[in-house]
Scaffold this motif. Structure first.
Motif, PDB file in Angstrom:
ATOM      1  N   UNK A   1       0.869  -1.174   0.000  1.00  0.00           N
ATOM      2  CA  UNK A   1       0.000   0.000   0.000  1.00  0.00           C
ATOM      3  C   UNK A   1       0.908   1.227   0.000  1.00  0.00           C
ATOM      4  N   UNK A   2       0.512   2.261  -0.752  1.00  0.00           N
ATOM      5  CA  UNK A   2       1.430   3.382  -0.986  1.00  0.00           C
ATOM      6  C   UNK A   2       0.730   4.724  -0.770  1.00  0.00           C
TER       7      UNK A   2
ATOM      8  N   UNK B   1       1.429   8.594  -2.483  1.00  0.00           N
ATOM      9  CA  UNK B   1       2.133   9.118  -3.642  1.00  0.00           C
ATOM     10  C   UNK B   1       2.691  10.517  -3.458  1.00  0.00           C
ATOM     11  N   UNK B   2       2.347  11.212  -2.386  1.00  0.00           N
ATOM     12  CA  UNK B   2       2.798  12.602  -2.257  1.00  0.00           C
ATOM     13  C   UNK B   2       3.130  12.915  -0.808  1.00  0.00           C
ATOM     14  N   UNK B   3       4.152  13.702  -0.537  1.00  0.00           N
ATOM     15  CA  UNK B   3       5.127  14.287  -1.477  1.00  0.00           C
ATOM     16  C   UNK B   3       6.183  13.292  -1.953  1.00  0.00           C
ATOM     17  N   UNK B   4       6.282  12.150  -1.272  1.00  0.00           N
ATOM     18  CA  UNK B   4       7.123  11.044  -1.721  1.00  0.00           C
ATOM     19  C   UNK B   4       6.235   9.846  -1.993  1.00  0.00           C
ATOM     20  N   UNK B   5       6.725   8.927  -2.799  1.00  0.00           N
ATOM     21  CA  UNK B   5       6.048   7.647  -2.956  1.00  0.00           C
ATOM     22  C   UNK B   5       6.566   6.719  -1.873  1.00  0.00           C
ATOM     23  N   UNK B   6       5.743   6.432  -0.883  1.00  0.00           N
ATOM     24  CA  UNK B   6       6.122   5.586   0.251  1.00  0.00           C
ATOM     25  C   UNK B   6       5.225   4.361   0.246  1.00  0.00           C
ATOM     26  N   UNK B   7       5.826   3.182   0.217  1.00  0.00           N
ATOM     27  CA  UNK B   7       5.087   1.927   0.128  1.00  0.00           C
ATOM     28  C   UNK B   7       5.489   1.007   1.282  1.00  0.00           C
ATOM     29  N   UNK B   8       4.506   0.363   1.903  1.00  0.00           N
ATOM     30  CA  UNK B   8       4.763  -0.550   3.007  1.00  0.00           C
ATOM     31  C   UNK B   8       3.905  -1.795   2.826  1.00  0.00           C
ATOM     32  N   UNK B   9       4.189  -2.796   3.646  1.00  0.00           N
ATOM     33  CA  UNK B   9       3.368  -4.000   3.682  1.00  0.00           C
ATOM     34  C   UNK B   9       1.947  -3.617   4.099  1.00  0.00           C
ATOM     35  N   UNK B  10       0.926  -4.249   3.498  1.00  0.00           N
ATOM     36  CA  UNK B  10      -0.459  -3.852   3.828  1.00  0.00           C
ATOM     37  C   UNK B  10      -0.807  -3.971   5.301  1.00  0.00           C
ATOM     38  N   UNK B  11      -0.109  -4.822   6.040  1.00  0.00           N
ATOM     39  CA  UNK B  11      -0.394  -4.939   7.477  1.00  0.00           C
ATOM     40  C   UNK B  11       0.093  -3.724   8.252  1.00  0.00           C
ATOM     41  N   UNK B  12       0.962  -2.902   7.636  1.00  0.00           N
ATOM     42  CA  UNK B  12       1.541  -1.748   8.326  1.00  0.00           C
ATOM     43  C   UNK B  12       1.091  -0.440   7.693  1.00  0.00           C
ATOM     44  N   UNK B  13      -0.092  -0.419   7.112  1.00  0.00           N
ATOM     45  CA  UNK B  13      -0.558   0.803   6.452  1.00  0.00           C
ATOM     46  C   UNK B  13      -0.699   1.962   7.427  1.00  0.00           C
TER      47      UNK B  13
ATOM     48  N   UNK C   1      10.269   5.539  -1.254  1.00  0.00           N
ATOM     49  CA  UNK C   1      10.706   4.789  -0.075  1.00  0.00           C
ATOM     50  C   UNK C   1       9.870   3.519   0.007  1.00  0.00           C
ATOM     51  N   UNK C   2      10.519   2.381   0.120  1.00  0.00           N
ATOM     52  CA  UNK C   2       9.813   1.101   0.133  1.00  0.00           C
ATOM     53  C   UNK C   2      10.271   0.258   1.309  1.00  0.00           C
ATOM     54  N   UNK C   3       9.313  -0.382   1.965  1.00  0.00           N
ATOM     55  CA  UNK C   3       9.644  -1.367   2.997  1.00  0.00           C
ATOM     56  C   UNK C   3       9.976  -2.687   2.318  1.00  0.00           C
TER      57      UNK C   3
END
Length: 438
Positions: free
Chosen positions: A262-263, A265-277, A304-306
């Motif tokens: 789950x991500x 998009x602003x101001x950075x694109x940050x994506x994490x595992x759906x359990x840590x939304x 930034x990606x987990x």
């Protein structure tokens, strides 16, 4: 017929054993709660909580079954007055006790599933894991009841409780395949991994095979019907096969799995595992200043990606990868962005003692308190620069920053923009017309 009626009424009154359902439900819920993580709703950990709950629920159910068998043993003479098989009453008791245990297990399952659904759950349910816990619980009931039948003494229930408790306590998660035998012991399942279905299937087979073997063995002993030898051998063969299957796993119970992130998009694109939304807001807030300060350097990133714990932390191609605490404990976002600054170190040149000047820059990058450094002039000069000047300085000295080679000379220059402005002024003055020569 009157004697048969007495036996039927006696068997009907066995429904009083259902009072054990609330007790087992309370015990099972308390045991499951110990394995649940309140901040992460991951279905595999829900299954682990249920399976681990049997380690406490099973001995209690076995002791209750043994106590029931001991208490009812003196009334067997009433059953002998009927034409029913000697094993019929035993099978009826086992059916009733197993049903009571499964009802309590179902209640515990409903509570744990409700807790998971109340959060932002991730992953997929594992029905085989629920069946593994149920099979292990029924095995405890059967073993405890038959022990009470064979040794009809008041101390038998206590002995069964102690023996099954020791058997359950001997399981240490992740140490040996032996711990996978029901009641199995699992560690919490890390994100980006899942329980291996074949392990759960072997546990279901093991519990079902041994339960069937115990029942068939007792019926054969009570009725002297040796034709039951063949199904008894089949049940034992299934148990042995499942044991070999668990042994082949070598204690490995999980496998990597892909997860759709789950991500924001602003101001950075940050994506994490759906359990840590729930981590997204704080992670975006912590990472944005660092990304702005690294802009224009080789360490710049716009995403930034987990990633799983086995994937190294790095900044590559404008993407920073980090690891997150699954519990989202205090300061998790600050620890994540610190991983970014640490990943920018050159492993070969930064192996020496920490560079105090790099620590000064790291404190600015991460919005930490500036460290006390011996070179107070450098610290005072760096603190006096504006945010824009510091970013320009970092772009000029990033190679030394990465190599942990910053020194006093790097901080003794004028503010990074002043030399550039002065150069333009001198250049403009050299081309200005000389009015005095006219």
């Amino acid at each position: 017929m009157s004697d048969l009626g007495r036996v039927l009424r006696l068997d009907a009154r066995r429904t009083a054993l259902l009072v054990s359902v609330p007790l087992l439900t309370v015990v099972g819920t308390a045991a499951a709660a110990l394995s649940l993580c309140p901040s992460v709703a991951y279905w595999d950990n829900t299954v682990v909580a249920l399976v681990n709950a049997v380690r406490l629920l099973g001995p209690v159910a076995a002791a209750l079954a043994a106590w029931t068998a001991v208490r009812e043993r003196p009334l067997d003479y009433l059953r002998d007055l009927t034409a029913r098989s000697p094993a019929t009453g035993v099978l009826f008791d086992l059916l009733l006790l197993a049903a009571a245990a499964l009802v309590s297990y179902g209640a515990v399952t409903a509570v744990v599933v409700a807790v998971t659904l109340a959060q932002d759950e991730a992953g997929h349910p594992q029905p085989m894991g629920v069946a593994a816990g149920a099979g292990s619980l029924v095995l405890h009931v059967v073993a405890g009841y038959l022990a009470g039948r064979l040794v009809p003494h008041r101390a038998t229930a206590g002995f069964v409780l102690g023996l099954t408790a020791v058997w359950a306590a001997a399981r240490v998660p992740g140490v040996s395949w032996w711990s996978l035998l029901p009641p199995a012991a699992f560690d919490r399942i890390a994100l980006f991994t899942a329980l291996r279905p074949e392990v759960l299937a072997d546990q279901v087979t093991w519990a079902a095979g041994l339960t069937t073997a115990l029942i068939l063995g007792y019926v054969m002993w009570a009725t002297r019907r040796f034709l039951l030898v063949l199904p008894l051998v089949v049940a034992l063969a299934a148990t042995v096969t499942a044991t070999l299957g668990l042994h082949r796993t070598g204690g490995g119970t999980v496998a990597p799995v892909a997860a759709e992130p789950v991500c924001r998009e602003w101001p950075l694109t940050v994506c994490v595992h759906p359990a840590l939304r729930d981590a997204l807001p704080r992670l975006v807030s912590a990472a944005t200043p660092v990304a702005a300060r690294l802009n224009g350097t080789p360490g710049a990133f716009t995403a930034l990606e987990q990633r799983p714990m086995w994937v190294p932390v790095a900044v590559n191609g404008g993407v920073a990868t980090v690891h997150l605490d699954e519990e989202l404990s205090g300061g998790f976002a600050a620890r994540a962005v610190r991983q970014i600054s640490d990943s920018l170190k050159d492993a070969t040149t930064c192996a020496a003692p920490p560079n105090e000047y790099r620590a000064l820059v790291d404190a600015w990058l991460l919005d930490d308190e500036p460290p006390a450094v011996p070179d107070t002039d450098a610290a005072r000069r760096f603190a006096s620069w504006s945010e824009t000047a510091r970013r320009a300085w970092l772009r000029q000295h990033f190679a030394a920053y990465r190599a942990c080679a910053l020194g006093p000379a790097d901080f003794r220059t004028e503010r990074p923009r002043r030399p550039v402005l002065a150069k333009h002024v001198r250049h403009a003055a050299s081309h200005r017309p000389n009015r005095s020569a006219r």
